[in-house]
Design a protein around this motif. Structure first.
Motif, mmCIF file in Angstrom:
data_model
loop_
_atom_site.group_PDB
_atom_site.id
_atom_site.type_symbol
_atom_site.label_atom_id
_atom_site.label_comp_id
_atom_site.label_asym_id
_atom_site.label_seq_id
_atom_site.Cartn_x
_atom_site.Cartn_y
_atom_site.Cartn_z
ATOM 1 N N ASP A 23 0.860 -1.180 0.000
ATOM 2 C CA ASP A 23 0.000 0.000 0.000
ATOM 3 C C ASP A 23 0.902 1.238 0.000
ATOM 4 O O ASP A 23 1.676 1.440 0.947
ATOM 5 N N PRO A 24 0.842 2.072 -1.046
ATOM 6 C CA PRO A 24 1.698 3.263 -1.091
ATOM 7 C C PRO A 24 1.515 4.212 0.096
ATOM 8 O O PRO A 24 2.383 5.034 0.367
ATOM 9 N N SER A 25 0.409 4.077 0.812
ATOM 10 C CA SER A 25 0.180 4.942 1.971
ATOM 11 C C SER A 25 0.757 4.348 3.253
ATOM 12 O O SER A 25 0.580 4.925 4.335
ATOM 13 N N ALA A 26 1.448 3.212 3.148
ATOM 14 C CA ALA A 26 2.047 2.576 4.325
ATOM 15 C C ALA A 26 3.108 3.487 4.932
ATOM 16 O O ALA A 26 3.681 4.354 4.261
ATOM 17 N N SER A 27 3.384 3.274 6.209
ATOM 18 C CA SER A 27 4.419 4.055 6.896
ATOM 19 C C SER A 27 5.750 3.309 6.956
ATOM 20 O O SER A 27 6.806 3.885 6.716
ATOM 21 N N SER A 48 5.446 2.709 -5.920
ATOM 22 C CA SER A 48 5.560 3.645 -4.808
ATOM 23 C C SER A 48 5.349 5.083 -5.281
ATOM 24 O O SER A 48 6.063 5.581 -6.147
ATOM 25 N N THR A 49 4.357 5.731 -4.692
ATOM 26 C CA THR A 49 4.059 7.130 -5.018
ATOM 27 C C THR A 49 4.198 8.035 -3.800
ATOM 28 O O THR A 49 3.898 9.217 -3.861
ATOM 29 N N ASN A 50 4.674 7.439 -2.696
ATOM 30 C CA ASN A 50 4.747 8.174 -1.433
ATOM 31 C C ASN A 50 6.192 8.175 -0.923
ATOM 32 O O ASN A 50 6.686 7.158 -0.419
ATOM 33 N N SER A 52 7.366 9.261 1.665
ATOM 34 C CA SER A 52 7.452 9.195 3.126
ATOM 35 C C SER A 52 7.527 7.769 3.661
ATOM 36 O O SER A 52 7.766 7.568 4.853
ATOM 37 N N VAL A 53 7.309 6.767 2.789
ATOM 38 C CA VAL A 53 7.389 5.372 3.251
ATOM 39 C C VAL A 53 8.823 5.068 3.675
ATOM 40 O O VAL A 53 9.774 5.370 2.950
ATOM 41 N N ASP A 86 3.794 -2.123 8.517
ATOM 42 C CA ASP A 86 2.539 -2.405 7.818
ATOM 43 C C ASP A 86 2.593 -3.757 7.117
ATOM 44 O O ASP A 86 1.597 -4.491 7.072
#
Length: 284
Positions: A23-27, A48-50, A52-53, A86
């Motif tokens: 999940d690209p919103s994962a931390s 990956s679009t984040n 911050s992961v 995650d």
């Protein structure tokens, strides 16, 4: 099968596992070790679009993969208290029908287990050669990480448990001496007869406690882990992350303070290019 077929199988499994569980919103995401993880990181980079992961590697190789992909690694001991990963992706040397795994062929079993236990879910990615009904069918030994001082004592104890010829793992250049892990420990590779699953014991195929020459996966893992000088055992068994989370929700973490040691799902890349998925519900 050629190396090209095997590599294609690994890539297919990695692509499917990442599509299903990243999940690209994962931390925080755990990244294991081994040849299959190359394709996992490749697939994550594509999705990956984040920025911050944060990625938690299990060793030098996986850390370099993360860095070279332009992703951000952090060390395991930098994860904030009470924070779970995650998801963690890793490979295996062999997987049985109950999703128990043997790991440690690359000598990163201690870090790999730390990460798997800290993850809400551990997802395993492998090729068709690792897909077996019982552990120690094709893969010959259980990797065990030990303190150098305890090497001979642990080897003697393993023989008492039924290991035929436990051996200290050396480097590729044998004259360079024993292989050392990131913890500067040694690895002992211990052969045993094929390990029983819990279903085998329930079906009366052996006692599974060593008394009749048979060992069940969880029992042999606990027996070896109990030897003084053993840091970690390359058997990933017990609960998976989903079961651990359910238990924590039920009793406030009294019975499950970590994630799972075995995967919630194993993706096997097959020789024909397909991917087989093995979960607790069976294989599809």
């Amino acid at each position: 099968m050629t190396d090209t077929n095997v590599e294609a199988a690994k890539r297919a499994a990695a692509q499917q596992a990442v599509a299903d569980h990243f999940d690209p919103s994962a931390s925080f995401v755990g990244i294991g070790s081994g040849t299959t993880i190359v394709y996992v990181v490749e697939a994550i980079k594509e999705r990956s679009t984040n920025p911050s992961v944060l990625f938690v590697p299990t060793g030098y190789q996986s850390r370099q993969l993360v860095i070279n992909a332009g992703l951000t690694p952090i060390s395991f001991d930098s994860i904030p208290d009470r924070v779970m990963l995650d998801v963690a992706f890793d490979g295996a040397d062999e997987v049985d029908t109950e999703l128990n795994c043997i790991k440690g062929g690359g000598a990163c079993l201690f870090q790999e287990k730390l990460v798997a236990e800290r993850a809400k879910k551990f997802v395993c990615v492998a090729d068709y050669r690792k897909r077996q009904d019982r552990l120690l069918t094709n893969w010959p030994t259980i990797p065990i990480e030990v303190a150098p001082l305890s090497q001979h004592k642990v080897e003697a104890s393993l023989r008492l448990l039924g290991s035929t010829n436990p051996k200290l793992r050396t480097t590729l250049l044998e004259k360079s001496g024993p292989l050392k892990t990131d913890q500067h420990f040694f690895i002992i590779d211990a052969p045993f007869p094929a390990l029983l699953t819990s279903a085998d014991v329930a079906a009366g195929k052996g006692k599974g406690d060593g008394s009749d020459g048979t060992w069940e996966v969880n029992n042999i893992s606990k027996a070896i882990k109990g030897l003084t000088g053993v840091l970690e055992v390359g058997i990933f068994s017990g609960m998976n992350g989903n079961d651990a989370q359910a238990l924590r929700a039920k009793d406030g973490a009294l019975s499950a303070v970590t994630g799972g040691q075995k995967p919630i799902a194993v993706y096997f890349g097959m020789a024909d290019g397909s991917v087989k998925l093995r979960t607790a519900d069976g294989e599809q």
